[in-house]
Design an enzyme around this catalytic site. Structure first.
Site, PDB file in Angstrom:
ATOM      1  N   LYS A   1      56.066  36.279  45.686  1.00 28.69           N
ATOM      2  CA  LYS A   1      56.407  37.226  44.776  1.00 28.69           C
ATOM      3  C   LYS A   1      57.674  36.609  44.823  1.00 28.69           C
ATOM      4  O   LYS A   1      58.815  38.066  43.958  1.00 28.69           O
ATOM      5  CB  LYS A   1      56.188  38.195  46.541  1.00 28.69           C
ATOM      6  CG  LYS A   1      54.703  38.725  45.204  1.00 28.69           C
ATOM      7  CD  LYS A   1      54.053  39.820  46.309  1.00 28.69           C
ATOM      8  CE  LYS A   1      52.304  39.705  45.642  1.00 28.69           C
ATOM      9  NZ  LYS A   1      51.904  41.872  46.628  1.00 28.69           N
TER      10      LYS A   1
ATOM     11  N   LYS B   1      45.356  31.531  41.108  1.00 32.56           N
ATOM     12  CA  LYS B   1      43.739  32.350  41.206  1.00 32.56           C
ATOM     13  C   LYS B   1      43.911  33.982  39.522  1.00 32.56           C
ATOM     14  O   LYS B   1      45.842  34.427  39.270  1.00 32.56           O
ATOM     15  CB  LYS B   1      44.636  33.037  42.455  1.00 32.56           C
ATOM     16  CG  LYS B   1      45.347  34.572  42.180  1.00 32.56           C
ATOM     17  CD  LYS B   1      45.538  35.076  44.030  1.00 32.56           C
ATOM     18  CE  LYS B   1      46.452  36.026  43.679  1.00 32.56           C
ATOM     19  NZ  LYS B   1      46.984  37.037  44.709  1.00 32.56           N
TER      20      LYS B   1
ATOM     21  N   LYS C   1      46.746  40.185  38.740  1.00 24.96           N
ATOM     22  CA  LYS C   1      47.061  41.458  37.868  1.00 24.96           C
ATOM     23  C   LYS C   1      48.433  41.342  37.252  1.00 24.96           C
ATOM     24  O   LYS C   1      49.314  41.733  36.431  1.00 24.96           O
ATOM     25  CB  LYS C   1      46.957  42.723  38.789  1.00 24.96           C
ATOM     26  CG  LYS C   1      47.449  42.593  40.152  1.00 24.96           C
ATOM     27  CD  LYS C   1      47.003  43.852  41.030  1.00 24.96           C
ATOM     28  CE  LYS C   1      47.058  43.821  42.294  1.00 24.96           C
ATOM     29  NZ  LYS C   1      46.294  44.587  43.317  1.00 24.96           N
TER      30      LYS C   1
HETATM   31  P1  TYM Z   1      45.697  43.555  46.303  1.00 23.45           P
HETATM   32  O1  TYM Z   1      46.298  44.964  45.957  1.00 23.45           O
HETATM   33  O2  TYM Z   1      46.880  42.316  45.984  1.00 23.45           O
HETATM   34  O3  TYM Z   1      44.253  43.128  46.759  1.00 23.45           O
HETATM   35  C1  TYM Z   1      42.848  43.549  46.435  1.00 23.45           C
HETATM   36  C2  TYM Z   1      41.967  43.075  46.655  1.00 23.45           C
HETATM   37  O4  TYM Z   1      41.558  42.392  45.960  1.00 23.45           O
HETATM   38  C3  TYM Z   1      41.130  40.551  46.092  1.00 23.45           C
HETATM   39  N1  TYM Z   1      42.105  39.919  45.077  1.00 23.45           N
HETATM   40  C4  TYM Z   1      40.878  38.766  44.835  1.00 23.45           C
HETATM   41  N2  TYM Z   1      39.497  38.203  45.059  1.00 23.45           N
HETATM   42  C5  TYM Z   1      39.184  37.505  44.497  1.00 23.45           C
HETATM   43  N3  TYM Z   1      39.751  36.721  43.054  1.00 23.45           N
HETATM   44  C6  TYM Z   1      40.837  37.248  42.797  1.00 23.45           C
HETATM   45  N4  TYM Z   1      41.875  36.201  42.077  1.00 23.45           N
HETATM   46  C7  TYM Z   1      41.291  38.490  43.444  1.00 23.45           C
HETATM   47  N5  TYM Z   1      42.728  38.807  43.621  1.00 23.45           N
HETATM   48  C8  TYM Z   1      43.242  39.714  44.754  1.00 23.45           C
HETATM   49  C9  TYM Z   1      42.471  40.836  47.684  1.00 23.45           C
HETATM   50  O5  TYM Z   1      42.396  39.557  48.144  1.00 23.45           O
HETATM   51  C10 TYM Z   1      42.216  42.032  48.273  1.00 23.45           C
HETATM   52  O6  TYM Z   1      41.309  41.947  48.831  1.00 23.45           O
HETATM   53  N6  TYM Z   1      47.749  43.665  50.927  1.00 23.45           N
HETATM   54  C11 TYM Z   1      46.482  43.692  50.158  1.00 23.45           C
HETATM   55  C12 TYM Z   1      46.323  45.166  50.481  1.00 23.45           C
HETATM   56  C13 TYM Z   1      46.336  45.369  51.633  1.00 23.45           C
HETATM   57  C14 TYM Z   1      44.874  45.036  52.792  1.00 23.45           C
HETATM   58  C15 TYM Z   1      45.303  46.083  53.933  1.00 23.45           C
HETATM   59  C16 TYM Z   1      43.981  45.183  52.227  1.00 23.45           C
HETATM   60  C17 TYM Z   1      47.019  46.190  52.207  1.00 23.45           C
HETATM   61  N7  TYM Z   1      46.354  46.735  53.914  1.00 23.45           N
HETATM   62  C18 TYM Z   1      44.655  46.001  54.710  1.00 23.45           C
HETATM   63  C19 TYM Z   1      42.940  44.353  53.381  1.00 23.45           C
HETATM   64  C20 TYM Z   1      43.077  45.539  54.699  1.00 23.45           C
HETATM   65  C21 TYM Z   1      46.613  43.544  49.000  1.00 23.45           C
HETATM   66  O7  TYM Z   1      48.068  43.442  48.397  1.00 23.45           O
HETATM   67  O8  TYM Z   1      45.398  43.261  47.915  1.00 23.45           O
END
Ligand code: TYM
Length: 334
Positions: free
Chosen positions: A115, A197, A200
């Site tokens: 990032k 991966k 978004k």
């Molecule tokens: P975030 O918002 O980037 O993504 C949300 C969830 O989607 C999953 N994900 C994917 N899974 C499979 N293939 C992909 N290409 C893919 N892209 C995203 C992510 O693994 C995630 O589970 N830091 C976290 C959000 C967060 C969080 C937490 C998660 C904040 N606090 C506490 C769990 C527990 C994040 O940025 O996810």
């Protein structure tokens, strides 16, 4: 543990357009697990501002994400769905945990490196300490299990290390959480470059299927997905594009990758890609319809937001007070 039910916490950022990766890697599993666990699902809007956001747009996206959780099948009467920024204990615990986290640990986080390369003009301290806020999210609720995609594993390992470090110093304060990674769909790759991966923030709109894409767009993106010249539908690392499409198809249909391989044995890529497109449409179209329906019921969504923030806050503050006492903050007069 609440009664005899184990606790689950997870969250998603209200940033950008959610992708099929977010759905198959996380949200879909949240729904399946929600019967079995006592669940907290947060819209982590505090995480979102580590990257510069348009305020009105962030508010809109946060609400759309919360609505999506419900549309996907999470029942807000049973599970707690809420905005992270409505429960101030997250920020308070994050500060304390920051004081127990080493710079070296945060320096190793690959998401920080990625990032900061992407947003070189805004490498702020929040972006650096973001995994600590994520640890606070999870530990506040004494979560046993955290369903995430593979890309969050490193953050979850840090959360476990912090919980263990704190417990070693102060006694059993935090539950040490386990990750829950789904069998298929835990890492959905870009349709245009299957070594990356699906994300978004990808600049190429053909690389990602967005949850709100219309059926024709979904079909077109699947048709254009990068594959190879092997002309066989096999689930193996040597064919990353095909493997990714098998993952997508399997996750959407509930089949195993082996069953999918068998189904398309001897068939061409054209036919296979078409079937993948249809499988994705059959999952996303009903989801989109439910989102649109729910969006109309403003009062219902408002009520969910109000009630659930209170429920989440009541649990979170219990852990926070315990931690504050352990580290030596003066007691509050009653
Ligand atoms: P975030 O918002 O980037 O993504 C949300 C969830 O989607 C999953 N994900 C994917 N899974 C499979 N293939 C992909 N290409 C893919 N892209 C995203 C992510 O693994 C995630 O589970 N830091 C976290 C959000 C967060 C969080 C937490 C998660 C904040 N606090 C506490 C769990 C527990 C994040 O940025 O996810």
């Amino acid at each position: 543990m609440i009664g005899d039910r184990r606790i689950l916490f997870s969250g998603m950022q209200a940033t950008g357009n959610l992708t099929l990766g977010n759905y198959l890697g996380a949200l879909k599993n949240w729904v399946t697990l929600s019967d079995e666990y006592e669940c907290y699902y947060s819209v982590v809007d505090m995480h979102s501002i580590t990257i510069r956001q348009d305020p009105a747009e962030l508010r809109k996206r946060a609400r759309a994400l919360l609505t999506l959780y419900i549309a996907a099948g999470i029942d807000p009467e049973k599970s707690i769905i809420y905005y992270q920024s409505h429960v101030s204990a997250h920020a308070e615990l994050a500060w304390i945990l920051n004081c127990f986290t080493y710079m070296g640990e945060l320096n190793r986080m690959t998401q920080f490196k990625d990032k900061s390369a992407k947003h070189a003009d805004n490498i702020n301290a929040g972006l650096f300490t973001y995994p600590v806020l994520m640890a606070a999210d999870i530990l506040l609720y004494q979560a046993d299990v955290v369903p995430v995609g593979v890309d969050q594993m490193q953050h979850l390992e840090l959360t476990r290390d912090l919980a263990q470090r704190f417990n070693a110093l102060y006694g059993d304060v935090f539950t040490v959480p386990e990750a829950y990674i789904g069998k298929v769909g835990a890492k959905i790759m870009s349709l245009q470059d299957p070594s990356k991966k699906m994300s978004k923030s990808d600049e190429n709109p053909n690389a990602s299927i967005y949850l709100m894409d219309d059926p024709d767009t979904i079909r077109r993106k699947c048709k254009r997905a990068v594959t190879d010249s092997e002309a066989q539908i096999r689930y193996r690392d040597e064919q990353p594009g095909v493997k990714n499409l098998i993952d997508i198809y399997s996750a959407c249909t509930g089949k195993t990758p082996a069953e999918t391989e068998k189904e398309f044995e001897g068939k061409g890529y054209g036919e296979f890609k078409e079937a993948v497109g249809e499988a994705v449409v059959s999952v996303l179209s009903p989801l989109q319809a439910r989102v649109k329906e729910l969006e109309k019921d403003k009062e219902y969504i408002d009520r969910v937001i109000r009630n659930n923030a209170e429920r989440a806050g009541a649990t979170a503050v219990k852990t926070l007070r315990k931690v504050q006492k352990k580290v030596g903050f003066p007691e509050r007069p009653r």
